[in-house]
Design a protein around this motif. Sequence first.
Motif, mmCIF file in Angstrom:
data_model
loop_
_atom_site.group_PDB
_atom_site.id
_atom_site.type_symbol
_atom_site.label_atom_id
_atom_site.label_comp_id
_atom_site.label_asym_id
_atom_site.label_seq_id
_atom_site.Cartn_x
_atom_site.Cartn_y
_atom_site.Cartn_z
ATOM 1 N N VAL A 89 7.996 -4.303 -3.623
ATOM 2 C CA VAL A 89 8.560 -4.304 -2.273
ATOM 3 C C VAL A 89 9.906 -3.599 -2.232
ATOM 4 C CG1 VAL A 89 9.492 -5.803 -0.473
ATOM 5 C CG2 VAL A 89 7.290 -6.338 -1.517
ATOM 6 N N LEU A 90 10.809 -3.968 -3.128
ATOM 7 C CA LEU A 90 12.129 -3.338 -3.141
ATOM 8 C C LEU A 90 12.033 -1.849 -3.461
ATOM 9 C CD1 LEU A 90 14.401 -6.027 -4.844
ATOM 10 C CD2 LEU A 90 14.299 -5.392 -2.435
ATOM 11 N N ASP A 91 11.156 -1.513 -4.397
ATOM 12 C CA ASP A 91 10.988 -0.099 -4.737
ATOM 13 C C ASP A 91 10.449 0.692 -3.550
ATOM 14 O OD1 ASP A 91 11.968 -0.440 -7.272
ATOM 15 O OD2 ASP A 91 9.998 -0.643 -8.223
ATOM 16 N N ALA A 111 10.419 11.481 25.444
ATOM 17 C CA ALA A 111 10.984 10.153 25.214
ATOM 18 C C ALA A 111 9.886 9.164 24.858
ATOM 19 C CB ALA A 111 11.748 9.687 26.447
ATOM 20 N N GLU A 112 8.760 9.250 25.589
ATOM 21 C CA GLU A 112 7.633 8.368 25.288
ATOM 22 C C GLU A 112 7.071 8.646 23.903
ATOM 23 O OE1 GLU A 112 8.114 10.142 27.955
ATOM 24 O OE2 GLU A 112 7.448 9.117 29.788
ATOM 25 N N ASP A 113 6.942 9.935 23.549
ATOM 26 C CA ASP A 113 6.446 10.288 22.225
ATOM 27 C C ASP A 113 7.384 9.796 21.140
ATOM 28 O OD1 ASP A 113 4.289 11.530 23.334
ATOM 29 O OD2 ASP A 113 5.126 13.535 23.241
ATOM 30 N N SER A 114 8.680 9.896 21.393
ATOM 31 C CA SER A 114 9.647 9.442 20.412
ATOM 32 C C SER A 114 9.521 7.947 20.189
ATOM 33 C CB SER A 114 11.065 9.794 20.858
ATOM 34 O OG SER A 114 11.996 9.504 19.846
ATOM 35 N N ASP A 115 9.318 7.186 21.255
ATOM 36 C CA ASP A 115 9.113 5.749 21.097
ATOM 37 C C ASP A 115 7.893 5.470 20.235
ATOM 38 O OD1 ASP A 115 11.309 5.129 22.610
ATOM 39 O OD2 ASP A 115 10.190 4.918 24.481
ATOM 40 N N THR A 116 6.833 6.255 20.438
ATOM 41 C CA THR A 116 5.627 6.091 19.637
ATOM 42 C C THR A 116 5.898 6.380 18.173
ATOM 43 O OG1 THR A 116 4.242 6.724 21.517
ATOM 44 C CG2 THR A 116 3.240 6.879 19.340
ATOM 45 N N ILE A 117 6.694 7.395 17.915
ATOM 46 C CA ILE A 117 7.032 7.763 16.539
ATOM 47 C C ILE A 117 7.830 6.657 15.868
ATOM 48 C CG2 ILE A 117 8.450 9.342 15.166
ATOM 49 C CD1 ILE A 117 7.556 11.520 17.188
ATOM 50 N N PHE A 118 8.826 6.128 16.572
ATOM 51 C CA PHE A 118 9.626 5.060 15.981
ATOM 52 C C PHE A 118 8.788 3.808 15.746
ATOM 53 C CE2 PHE A 118 13.446 7.361 17.678
ATOM 54 C CZ PHE A 118 14.005 7.594 16.434
ATOM 55 N N THR A 119 7.813 3.577 16.622
ATOM 56 C CA THR A 119 6.889 2.464 16.403
ATOM 57 C C THR A 119 6.095 2.680 15.122
ATOM 58 O OG1 THR A 119 6.694 2.043 18.774
ATOM 59 C CG2 THR A 119 4.947 1.175 17.363
ATOM 60 N N ALA A 120 5.677 3.914 14.889
ATOM 61 C CA ALA A 120 4.928 4.216 13.675
ATOM 62 C C ALA A 120 5.790 4.026 12.433
ATOM 63 C CB ALA A 120 4.394 5.643 13.744
ATOM 64 N N ILE A 121 7.066 4.406 12.520
ATOM 65 C CA ILE A 121 7.976 4.177 11.396
ATOM 66 C C ILE A 121 8.111 2.683 11.125
ATOM 67 C CG2 ILE A 121 10.376 4.378 10.628
ATOM 68 C CD1 ILE A 121 10.508 7.003 12.179
ATOM 69 N N ARG A 122 8.205 1.922 12.209
ATOM 70 C CA ARG A 122 8.295 0.470 12.054
ATOM 71 C C ARG A 122 7.047 -0.075 11.366
ATOM 72 N NH1 ARG A 122 6.791 -4.189 14.317
ATOM 73 N NH2 ARG A 122 8.279 -5.934 14.329
ATOM 74 N N ASP A 123 5.896 0.527 11.653
ATOM 75 C CA ASP A 123 4.655 0.071 11.026
ATOM 76 C C ASP A 123 4.710 0.219 9.507
ATOM 77 O OD1 ASP A 123 3.598 -0.610 13.458
ATOM 78 O OD2 ASP A 123 2.407 1.223 13.684
ATOM 79 N N VAL A 124 5.397 1.259 9.017
ATOM 80 C CA VAL A 124 5.573 1.421 7.572
ATOM 81 C C VAL A 124 6.350 0.234 7.017
ATOM 82 C CG1 VAL A 124 6.626 2.844 5.775
ATOM 83 C CG2 VAL A 124 5.465 3.938 7.709
ATOM 84 N N VAL A 125 7.392 -0.167 7.735
ATOM 85 C CA VAL A 125 8.204 -1.306 7.308
ATOM 86 C C VAL A 125 7.388 -2.593 7.355
ATOM 87 C CG1 VAL A 125 10.267 -2.676 7.802
ATOM 88 C CG2 VAL A 125 10.333 -0.182 8.054
ATOM 89 N N VAL A 126 6.594 -2.752 8.407
ATOM 90 C CA VAL A 126 5.756 -3.954 8.532
ATOM 91 C C VAL A 126 4.812 -4.069 7.340
ATOM 92 C CG1 VAL A 126 3.911 -5.051 9.871
ATOM 93 C CG2 VAL A 126 5.894 -4.084 11.037
ATOM 94 N N GLY A 127 4.233 -2.933 6.931
ATOM 95 C CA GLY A 127 3.334 -2.957 5.779
ATOM 96 C C GLY A 127 4.036 -3.429 4.517
ATOM 97 N N ILE A 128 5.275 -3.017 4.332
ATOM 98 C CA ILE A 128 6.040 -3.441 3.161
ATOM 99 C C ILE A 128 6.361 -4.930 3.239
ATOM 100 C CG2 ILE A 128 8.184 -3.124 1.870
ATOM 101 C CD1 ILE A 128 8.186 -0.211 2.856
ATOM 102 N N MET A 129 6.735 -5.394 4.425
ATOM 103 C CA MET A 129 7.050 -6.811 4.587
ATOM 104 C C MET A 129 5.802 -7.688 4.449
ATOM 105 S SD MET A 129 10.299 -7.021 4.862
ATOM 106 C CE MET A 129 10.264 -5.637 3.684
ATOM 107 N N GLU A 130 4.664 -7.170 4.855
ATOM 108 C CA GLU A 130 3.412 -7.911 4.664
ATOM 109 C C GLU A 130 3.110 -8.055 3.181
ATOM 110 O OE1 GLU A 130 0.126 -10.106 5.189
ATOM 111 O OE2 GLU A 130 1.588 -9.572 6.752
ATOM 112 N N GLN A 131 3.368 -7.020 2.409
ATOM 113 C CA GLN A 131 3.201 -7.121 0.968
ATOM 114 C C GLN A 131 4.144 -8.179 0.393
ATOM 115 O OE1 GLN A 131 3.395 -3.437 -1.285
ATOM 116 N NE2 GLN A 131 4.106 -4.495 -3.126
ATOM 117 N N ALA A 132 5.383 -8.207 0.897
ATOM 118 C CA ALA A 132 6.341 -9.210 0.434
ATOM 119 C C ALA A 132 5.826 -10.622 0.718
ATOM 120 C CB ALA A 132 7.694 -8.988 1.107
ATOM 121 N N ARG A 133 5.234 -10.795 1.907
ATOM 122 C CA ARG A 133 4.684 -12.121 2.245
ATOM 123 C C ARG A 133 3.546 -12.491 1.303
ATOM 124 N NH1 ARG A 133 0.527 -14.362 4.222
ATOM 125 N NH2 ARG A 133 -0.518 -12.359 4.499
ATOM 126 N N GLN A 134 2.650 -11.556 1.052
ATOM 127 C CA GLN A 134 1.504 -11.830 0.193
ATOM 128 C C GLN A 134 1.931 -12.162 -1.234
ATOM 129 O OE1 GLN A 134 -1.020 -8.382 0.530
ATOM 130 N NE2 GLN A 134 -1.558 -8.780 2.669
#
Length: 211
Positions: A91-93, A130-153
């Motif tokens: 997770v940290l890596d 602006a709408e596309d940018s929001d979508t992009i930042f949401t996708a970046i957040r999804d990368v973080v969510v995946g890492i945090m889900e691994q931390a939970r598991q």
Amino acid sequence: MSTTPPLLGRPVAAKGGETRKRVIEATMRCVAEMGYSRATIREIARVAEMTSGSLYHYFPNKSELVKAAFLELSGISLPRLAAAADRADGVLDKLMAVLDEGDRLLRDYPFAVAFDRAIRVESAADLHLAEDSDTIFTAIRDVVVGIMEQARQEGALRPEVDVESASNAIYTIMLGLCEHTAATPPEVYQATGRALRLLIRGSLFDYTKLA
């Protein structure tokens, strides 16, 4: 013998892709420094070291040029960040890998953050960036969510912290770091990044000296 300098334009035998990249980078710089409305085709062409006529060979108007620059940035950045996370194991890596790749992206595209900010605030309504940018930042957040889900598991998240709140915390910090780079000298940004890495790894403080 004539001393008139040759007109700037598409160099002989130049690859179209290289010229297009130069135009995209010039667009990001001009919009970042001048704003969307003041960044003219003529100025973008000047920064790209070509004539306005040559630039029109690649893009029919400013709105299409700005869209292309935005899509170029998003199309490159998201896969690179996701791939960086995938290549690491722990997770940290993974978090360090995403931060490191973010640094490389900002070195490759030094005007990216200011460019994104300018088009989100000022771009014409029909661009819908602006709408596309929001979508992009949401996708970046999804990368973080995946890492945090691994931390939970793996049981690495504290019991009182859920994936959503942990993801929000890390994502907010990353966004703040991106904004920081647009307003500070490189050495200040780099120092901030080093401190952030220590914070995430839990070694920013000497806990033996904290109450």
